[in-house]
Design an enzyme around this catalytic site. Sequence first.
Site, mmCIF file in Angstrom:
data_model
loop_
_atom_site.group_PDB
_atom_site.id
_atom_site.type_symbol
_atom_site.label_atom_id
_atom_site.label_comp_id
_atom_site.label_asym_id
_atom_site.label_seq_id
_atom_site.Cartn_x
_atom_site.Cartn_y
_atom_site.Cartn_z
ATOM 1 N N SER A 184 47.998 0.903 -40.381
ATOM 2 C CA SER A 184 48.805 0.695 -39.239
ATOM 3 C C SER A 184 49.909 1.490 -39.218
ATOM 4 O O SER A 184 51.039 0.864 -38.886
ATOM 5 C CB SER A 184 49.002 -0.897 -39.282
ATOM 6 O OG SER A 184 47.803 -1.461 -38.951
ATOM 7 N N LYS A 210 37.658 7.928 -37.297
ATOM 8 C CA LYS A 210 36.392 6.996 -37.431
ATOM 9 C C LYS A 210 35.184 7.425 -36.622
ATOM 10 O O LYS A 210 35.050 8.562 -36.336
ATOM 11 C CB LYS A 210 36.931 5.612 -37.496
ATOM 12 C CG LYS A 210 38.237 5.233 -38.363
ATOM 13 C CD LYS A 210 38.264 3.659 -38.375
ATOM 14 C CE LYS A 210 39.805 3.750 -38.948
ATOM 15 N NZ LYS A 210 40.017 2.134 -39.730
ATOM 16 N N HIS A 226 36.652 5.047 -48.430
ATOM 17 C CA HIS A 226 37.374 4.430 -47.413
ATOM 18 C C HIS A 226 36.801 3.113 -47.477
ATOM 19 O O HIS A 226 35.667 2.746 -47.773
ATOM 20 C CB HIS A 226 37.288 4.933 -45.915
ATOM 21 C CG HIS A 226 38.114 4.324 -45.086
ATOM 22 N ND1 HIS A 226 37.686 3.108 -44.417
ATOM 23 C CD2 HIS A 226 39.292 4.888 -44.519
ATOM 24 C CE1 HIS A 226 38.639 2.977 -43.692
ATOM 25 N NE2 HIS A 226 39.547 4.020 -43.706
ATOM 26 N N ASN A 252 42.192 9.985 -39.401
ATOM 27 C CA ASN A 252 40.634 9.591 -39.494
ATOM 28 C C ASN A 252 40.394 9.144 -38.196
ATOM 29 O O ASN A 252 40.710 7.731 -38.043
ATOM 30 C CB ASN A 252 40.662 8.399 -40.777
ATOM 31 C CG ASN A 252 39.476 7.813 -40.725
ATOM 32 O OD1 ASN A 252 38.438 8.424 -40.381
ATOM 33 N ND2 ASN A 252 39.319 6.827 -41.257
ATOM 34 N N GLU A 266 35.934 0.925 -45.366
ATOM 35 C CA GLU A 266 34.897 0.505 -44.492
ATOM 36 C C GLU A 266 33.448 1.094 -45.149
ATOM 37 O O GLU A 266 32.421 0.653 -44.746
ATOM 38 C CB GLU A 266 35.078 1.226 -42.987
ATOM 39 C CG GLU A 266 36.349 0.542 -42.204
ATOM 40 C CD GLU A 266 36.937 1.299 -41.269
ATOM 41 O OE1 GLU A 266 36.586 2.452 -41.030
ATOM 42 O OE2 GLU A 266 38.162 1.026 -40.873
ATOM 43 N N GLU A 321 45.224 2.192 -49.488
ATOM 44 C CA GLU A 321 45.101 1.461 -48.021
ATOM 45 C C GLU A 321 44.916 0.068 -48.312
ATOM 46 O O GLU A 321 43.678 -0.412 -48.513
ATOM 47 C CB GLU A 321 44.014 2.027 -47.583
ATOM 48 C CG GLU A 321 44.360 3.411 -47.099
ATOM 49 C CD GLU A 321 43.403 4.071 -45.696
ATOM 50 O OE1 GLU A 321 44.143 4.452 -44.730
ATOM 51 O OE2 GLU A 321 42.253 3.745 -45.659
ATOM 52 N N GLY A 341 43.924 -1.260 -39.412
ATOM 53 C CA GLY A 341 43.408 -1.570 -37.809
ATOM 54 C C GLY A 341 43.861 -2.855 -37.546
ATOM 55 O O GLY A 341 43.232 -3.339 -36.231
#
Length: 249
Positions: free
Chosen positions: A211, A11, A94, A9, A96, A166, A172
Amino acid sequence: MRKPVIIGNWKMNKDLDEAKKLVKEIVSEKLDNGVEKVICVPFVYVTEVNKLLEGSDVGLGVQNMYFENRGAFTGEISPVMLKSCGVSYVILGHSERRTVFNETDEIINKKVKSALQYKLIPILCCGETLEERNLGIEKDIVEKQIRNTLDDISVNDIEKVIIAYEPIWAIGTGLTASSDDAENMIKFIREILYDIYGNLSENIRIQYGGSVKPNNIKDLMQKENVDGALVGGACLESTSFCELINYNL
Ligand code: PEP
């Protein structure tokens, strides 16, 4: 047998030159045939990247889409547009998108249905916050997300969906769930899928994301229920992304 799937991904990273360079590097590597591999790039690069992927077995994906196929939805991208540009996969829900753009389970469910209708493979994300884990309610949260976002997805379609667990606190941050924690939650997700879809649950791929790096992928992939990884940071360099794909070589 569930084929392992490693998905990058990107991003909101890379300019066009950097994007092209990264794709050229990835396709020039010798990559494990036994692993399905996908890069999910920013919308604006799909046409260029699609050309560069020609002749390789690296799949092309994006990171979001709208659920309608056309119309007055300024700024949105439809599944029909994506299909016409050679896209095959789409990340949906996701964390985010959920936190920064307020996407709800209901919206994500509409997107999953629409992606399937237009023959895109949804990569459906779920996962709890650190606060929810500390409260001990992480399984309740994930179960609610899974049941809501898969509402009305038929037995004919469910095997096409890739699920990505996730934990938000691991995205991250450099913090990874232990392989045991990842296995534990992913096994739980498979039990929910069994409750909804019976034995088909054995065929549905469930990835871990948060991660994932070359130094922890083997441990994760050894777990019985972990079928792959959704990767952010480590997919932005060809060396680390290719090492992840080749975790088994
Ligand atoms: C992600 O973007 O879904 C992700 C897991 O990122 P990272 O690998 O950087 O934690």
